[in-house]
Design a protein around this motif. Sequence first.
Motif, short mmCIF file in Angstrom:
data_model
loop_
_atom_site.label_atom_id
_atom_site.label_comp_id
_atom_site.label_asym_id
_atom_site.label_seq_id
_atom_site.Cartn_x
_atom_site.Cartn_y
_atom_site.Cartn_z
N PHE A 1 -5.23 2.89 8.13
CA PHE A 1 -5.55 1.47 8.21
C PHE A 1 -6.23 1.23 9.56
O PHE A 1 -5.79 1.76 10.58
CB PHE A 1 -4.29 0.61 8.10
N ALA B 1 -11.17 4.26 5.89
CA ALA B 1 -9.92 3.59 6.22
C ALA B 1 -9.86 2.23 5.53
O ALA B 1 -10.87 1.58 5.28
CB ALA B 1 -9.79 3.41 7.73
N THR B 2 -8.64 1.78 5.24
CA THR B 2 -8.43 0.45 4.70
C THR B 2 -8.46 -0.55 5.84
O THR B 2 -7.71 -0.40 6.81
CB THR B 2 -7.07 0.36 3.99
N ASP C 1 -14.07 -2.29 10.82
CA ASP C 1 -14.62 -1.54 9.69
C ASP C 1 -14.81 -0.08 10.08
O ASP C 1 -15.65 0.25 10.92
CB ASP C 1 -15.96 -2.15 9.26
N ARG D 1 -7.15 -6.41 5.14
CA ARG D 1 -6.67 -6.34 3.76
C ARG D 1 -5.15 -6.45 3.69
O ARG D 1 -4.60 -6.95 2.70
CB ARG D 1 -7.11 -5.02 3.13
N LEU D 2 -4.49 -6.00 4.72
CA LEU D 2 -3.03 -6.08 4.74
C LEU D 2 -2.55 -7.52 4.85
O LEU D 2 -1.42 -7.83 4.46
CB LEU D 2 -2.46 -5.28 5.92
N HIS E 1 0.81 -1.21 0.00
CA HIS E 1 0.00 0.00 0.00
C HIS E 1 0.85 1.27 0.00
O HIS E 1 0.34 2.36 0.26
CB HIS E 1 -0.94 0.00 1.21
N GLN F 1 -2.71 7.96 4.51
CA GLN F 1 -3.43 6.69 4.51
C GLN F 1 -3.78 6.30 5.94
O GLN F 1 -3.00 6.54 6.86
CB GLN F 1 -2.57 5.58 3.90
#
Length: 308
Positions: A142, A150-151, A146, A155-156, A63, A140
């Motif tokens: 993370f 934000a990611t 949820d 997902r990481l 990312h 960014q």
Amino acid sequence: MSEASTPVPDATITDVVLEAVGDAARAGSRPRRRPALVDPAGELGHADFARAVPAAAEGLRRHGVRHGDVGAVHVRGVRELAVAAHAVTAAGAVPVLLPPGGAPAGLAGMMNEAGARFLLTGEDTAAVSMAAVERSYVRQVFAFGDVAGATPFRRLLEPGAAPAGGPPGPLRDPALRVPAPWGDITHADRLADLYRLCGTLGISEGDVVALCGQDVPAPTRMGLVDLCLMRGATLVGVPGRDAGDLLEAILDHRATAAVVTPAQLRAIAFDHGRVPVPGVRLLVTGAPSAEAVHACRTRHRWPVALLC
């Protein structure tokens, strides 16, 4: 293990912790019935930690996180703290541990002063974190769970090729950036402090350590997390700062050690409403009163020692 007898290796703090966790897991010496880290949101095992950190580090690099970038960590629980801080380090970046509380303006100022370019937050800190991001240079975000905008951290952990990047210079690059006043703690500094804790606290496999995270500075909190991970102990993160909450955690988790402030030590020493578990080692963050120390030792038979 002591600072005087153990040379500081040419490795990052994360390399050393992951190697210790991995060696013990391969040897089958870690008690599977006990987790590594416990907080109100759940538990994390040693093997889960060892899998999550390298995977998340690769995800951060995918990312766009680069060697030397600064990442803010704004989480409340010890599980998220351990994974987030070590993933940032393993990605070649520098973690900044923000206090779980605080107002958005203050947190934004800390992120800007630290030079943070990305942030890891939790669901219970996200509202303040995201408001702070709007006033910062963070690009960014993370999030564990949820969080809109934000990611998701999960997902990481997805497999995928990460771009090549230079590893941190263990004896030169910072392992932690801290405020008040702002400065960097190197990997060598963190390892030396970790070995000092190993030698002075006597934490070993099977121990359960209760900690109110807000009662110690961020480097000490991380040091206790790493100590428990390396030694096969369990660290229980206690929310709040009340001695009653800490005592309840000691009883519920059958703790063998607890980190306390001098005020908490006094409250525990003269508590008449609870039946304590035997042999709990109290590690005090400051100078305790002789009266409280004597009461703990005579009434509860709990030994008392200084944390630092």
